[in-house]
Design an enzyme around this catalytic site. Structure first.
Site, PDB file in Angstrom:
ATOM      1  N   GLY A  20       1.726   9.014   5.157  1.00 33.06           N
ATOM      2  CA  GLY A  20       1.887   7.779   4.178  1.00 33.06           C
ATOM      3  C   GLY A  20       2.976   7.646   5.079  1.00 33.06           C
ATOM      4  N   ASP A  78      -0.321  -3.673  -3.908  1.00 34.26           N
ATOM      5  CA  ASP A  78      -0.574  -2.403  -3.704  1.00 34.26           C
ATOM      6  C   ASP A  78      -2.063  -2.061  -4.352  1.00 34.26           C
ATOM      7  OD1 ASP A  78      -1.581  -1.397  -0.830  1.00 34.26           O
ATOM      8  OD2 ASP A  78      -0.734   0.297  -0.742  1.00 34.26           O
TER       9      ASP A  78
END
Length: 384
Positions: free
Chosen positions: A106, A228
């Protein structure tokens, strides 16, 4: 702008036409087309331990799974797959866990699956866990995520087991911050949709949507905006006694961008342009205005993707990222909602994807919408 968009849509239509047919009404649980796969098999597929799998005829299944269109992966194929995956990386003596394989990378570090090292005191950790790892000098995001997750306790939100600081190899390189999270072996809804390769029937979408929406409602009750919400951040974990199809319960994960409304960082709610483009609401893209309604828009995009099998805004595939961002933020368009869906499903999506954030339905109102209301009642009765 509108003329340009219309022309782009016409080009896309001429280039490749697709007809979305209405899914059959799922009258009984036995007619569900939700793919039912074993925990270990789906784990192998989701994390791409092999490029191909042997597909065999489904074996005899319990009565509640009769009629499933599942592709069943044989035990032989699974064992062959596992034999090809990277060997477990042994940790030095004294480590709590042993690294298995990487689950991805990530913006703030690496994510990998780990299992307990039985030679040390594990302090109540589960046999398998997910570790988010980042150099300690860049760990503020993981620290914020831990702080938010430790304040939450819901069956619809991923569990956090705390964090550990470990030395890097060699030690001169510093230390790592490790956030320890629940392992959901079913992967994510994004993985499931890709693995399935076609839309889900409405009854299955209703069940999953109800659970996800309950999670969002809980998060919002704690004055937290996720920021998100997307298929990749809705994980699936097996629950043997669940009333859900295939016993996979959805859990909301990845709070790395989440904000608490009462925090100094949130301020007056403006200037927060964060999220994933395809699932970001117009007001967030346009002016960085962030409130609970932004999560509802993102949730609507997930429901639409489950019902159609296509990502939101797929009708604008001829546009590059910047032009698509302009369409989302500065036009009156919303993701295309097929007329082939049921009237209740269409109305539900319009309530989620209202351009105006102040008239967009909140999570509580959506739970009482006709599209979910019957499902909510049935789920409560079964769980009791």
């Amino acid at each position: 702008m509108k003329a340009y968009i219309d022309n782009s849509l016409e080009i896309a239509s001429n280039k490749r036409k697709r007809i979305v047919t209405a899914p059959p009404i799922n009258k009984t649980g036995s007619e569900s087309r939700l793919q039912i796969i074993s925990r270990r098999t789906f784990e192998a597929a989701v994390y791409k331990l092999s490029r191909s799998f042997e597909v065999v005829t489904p074996p005899t299944t319990p009565s509640d799974q009769v009629g499933s269109s599942l592709e069943v992966i044989s035990r032989k194929a699974f064992e062959a797959t596992v034999s090809k995956c990277p060997k477990t990386v042994k940790s030095p003596d004294g480590s709590i866990w042993i690294r298995c394989h990487s689950l991805g990378e990530g913006a703030h570090g690496f994510v990998y699956l780990a299992k307990l090292n039985n030679d040390v005191d594990t302090n109540g950790l589960p046999p398998k866990m997910v570790i988010k790892c980042s150099p300690i000098t860049f760990s503020s995001s993981l620290s914020d995520e831990e702080r938010i997750l430790k304040s939450l306790s819901s069956p619809y939100v991923i569990l956090c087991y705390g964090s550990r600081i470990t030395m890097t190899k060699p030690p001169a390189n510093g230390s790592d911050y490790n956030l320890i999270l629940e392992y959901c072996s079913g992967g994510s809804i994004a993985d499931f949709l890709k693995f399935r390769g076609k839309p889900m029937v409405e009854s299955d979408v209703q069940l999953l949507s109800t659970k996800i929406l309950k999670g969002i409602t809980y998060i919002h009750s704690k004055k937290i905006i996720h920021c998100d919400i997307k298929p990749g951040n809705i994980l699936l974990t097996p629950q043997p006694n669940s009333c859900m199809p295939n016993c996979f319960e959805p859990k909301i994960a990845d709070f790395g961008l989440a904000l608490r409304k009462s925090s100094v960082e949130y301020g007056d709610g403006s200037g927060h342009k964060r999220g994933t483009l395809l699932y970001m609401s117009p007001e967030v893209l346009r002016e960085g205005f962030l409130d609970y309604a932004a999560d509802i828009w993102s949730f609507g995009c997930i429901v639409l993707e489950m019902l159609t099998g296509k990502k939101p805004w797929s009708e604008f595939r001829v546009l590059d990222r910047k032009k698509l961002e302009d369409v989302i933020a500065h036009s009156s368009f919303k993701p295309s909602i097929p007329s082939t869906l049921s009237a209740d499903a269409q109305d539900f999506l319009h309530k989620c994807l209202d351009i105006n954030p102040f008239t967009r339905f909140d999570s509580t109102a959506l739970l009482n919408h006709k599209f979910l209301s019957t499902t909510v009642h049935d789920v409560v009765v079964k769980e009791e």
